[in-house]
Scaffold this active site. Structure first.
Site, short mmCIF file in Angstrom:
data_model
loop_
_atom_site.label_atom_id
_atom_site.label_comp_id
_atom_site.label_asym_id
_atom_site.label_seq_id
_atom_site.Cartn_x
_atom_site.Cartn_y
_atom_site.Cartn_z
N HIS A 60 3.40 -19.10 18.40
CA HIS A 60 2.07 -20.38 17.11
C HIS A 60 2.70 -20.30 16.29
O HIS A 60 2.63 -21.42 15.28
CB HIS A 60 0.78 -19.12 17.68
CG HIS A 60 -0.29 -19.91 16.86
ND1 HIS A 60 -1.26 -20.10 16.81
CD2 HIS A 60 -0.18 -19.36 15.27
CE1 HIS A 60 -2.10 -20.57 16.22
NE2 HIS A 60 -1.99 -19.94 14.82
N GLU A 61 3.08 -19.06 16.03
CA GLU A 61 3.97 -19.23 14.05
C GLU A 61 4.56 -19.98 13.67
O GLU A 61 5.37 -20.42 12.47
CB GLU A 61 4.13 -17.63 13.55
CG GLU A 61 2.20 -16.59 13.78
CD GLU A 61 1.53 -16.81 13.16
OE1 GLU A 61 1.95 -17.90 12.20
OE2 GLU A 61 0.59 -16.67 13.49
N HIS A 66 3.18 -23.51 13.96
CA HIS A 66 3.08 -24.31 12.25
C HIS A 66 4.50 -24.26 11.78
O HIS A 66 4.28 -25.47 10.72
CB HIS A 66 2.99 -22.39 11.53
CG HIS A 66 0.87 -22.57 11.88
ND1 HIS A 66 -0.08 -23.04 11.50
CD2 HIS A 66 0.15 -21.25 12.33
CE1 HIS A 66 -0.70 -22.59 11.44
NE2 HIS A 66 -0.74 -21.44 12.25
N GLU A 108 -4.50 -25.68 12.97
CA GLU A 108 -4.56 -23.91 14.31
C GLU A 108 -4.63 -24.88 15.38
O GLU A 108 -3.96 -24.18 16.94
CB GLU A 108 -5.85 -23.24 13.94
CG GLU A 108 -5.76 -22.40 13.04
CD GLU A 108 -4.59 -21.37 12.62
OE1 GLU A 108 -3.82 -20.48 13.96
OE2 GLU A 108 -3.85 -21.59 11.86
#
Length: 294
Positions: A146-147, A150, A223
């Site tokens: 997930h990071e 980003h 997100e």
């Protein structure tokens, strides 16, 4: 995960406040004229300082993040856990076609992680000890994915540009409002009186609040995209499991530092929802369950 946006917004507001206060103290207001405001000069001034504040915040983001949470950047893994963490980030970064981010760990009981940095090839991924102690390796992998997403999506740069735009309008409109109030209400006939400067400060605070809501709204949309990227990199089941773990970990009322951002909360209503940098976990899980990309 909320720290990325919180640190960026806090740094940006601090930089803007410092720049504008410095100008007030030294009396440099290049757009002020005896017969009124030079709108073109004001717009240029607002753009320079608006985007300047956002870009300075972005440039400082890694340094601020590391020092604000006391993170330890892993130069050479000292334990098998650190080796696994670095290797996993490296593998995910290669999958996402980005440069290897710095990897850091910080002491905190919160189950949290964040990514920041100026661009996709010079970034930072940091995880809390609480996350490492409370999640399985599959769940941690999903959080890291997930990071990394980003970073790959350029979210910090996107938010910087959005922040620069809203900063520009905050600076521009607050001074226009100040001039109108100073002339219409305080009846200042020559130059600019205290009414102008007081109104500018109050307007910046109020408009800055609106600007924060706008930036946070964009953050919520990013997100969902990062969740989708995490699902592609680590697998949808792992990503869903990680979000469900967050629900379990934060089943009790959120601590004050997280409550406003609703990282693991239910469906917030009214004003509170406007200040959530992350969508409710239920919405994120539902989006992944019904998606067709993973």
């Amino acid at each position: 995960m909320f720290r990325r946006i919180a640190l960026f917004l806090a740094t940006n507001l601090a930089v803007i406040a410092l720049l504008t206060t410095s100008l007030h103290l030294v009396g440099i207001e290049p757009y002020l004229r005896a017969n009124g405001i030079n709108v073109t000069a004001l717009l240029a001034f607002a753009a320079v300082f608006g985007f300047g504040g956002a870009l300075i915040s972005l440039a400082m983001s890694k340094w601020m993040a590391i020092h604000s949470v006391g993170a330890h950047v892993i130069d050479q893994p000292a334990t098998p856990a650190e080796q696994w963490l670095v290797s996993t980030v490296q593998r995910l970064a290669e999958q996402a076609d980005i440069g290897m981010p710095d990897v850091a760990i910080y002491e905190s009981p919160d189950v949290n992680a964040f990514a920041t940095g100026m661009n996709r090839h010079h970034a930072l991924v940091a995880v809390s000890t609480g996350l490492l102690h409370n999640m399985t390796e599959d769940e941690i992998e999903a959080v890291l994915a997930h990071e990394v997403s980003h970073i790959a999506n350029g979210d910090m740069v996107t938010l910087t540009l959005i922040q620069g735009v809203v900063n520009t309008f905050v600076i521009f409109l607050s001074r226009i409002i100040g001039a109108i109030v100073d002339k219409a209400i305080f009846r200042t006939e020559r130059g600019y009186g205290p009414g102008y400067f007081i109104t500018v400060i109050v307007s910046e605070l109020l408009l800055g609040l609106v600007a924060t809501v706008i930036v946070i709204w964009f953050s919520r949309q990013r997100e969902f995209r990062a969740d989708a990227g995490g699902a592609r990199l680590a697998g949808r089941d792992k990503m869903i499991a990680a979000l469900q773990r967050l629900q379990h970990v934060h089943a009790d009322p959120l601590p004050s530092e997280l409550a406003a951002f609703g990282i693991a909360g239910g469906f917030a209503r009214g004003i509170r929802r406007l200040f959530m940098s992350h969508p409710p976990l239920e919405e994120r899980i539902t989006a992944l369950q019904h998606a067709t990309y993973a």
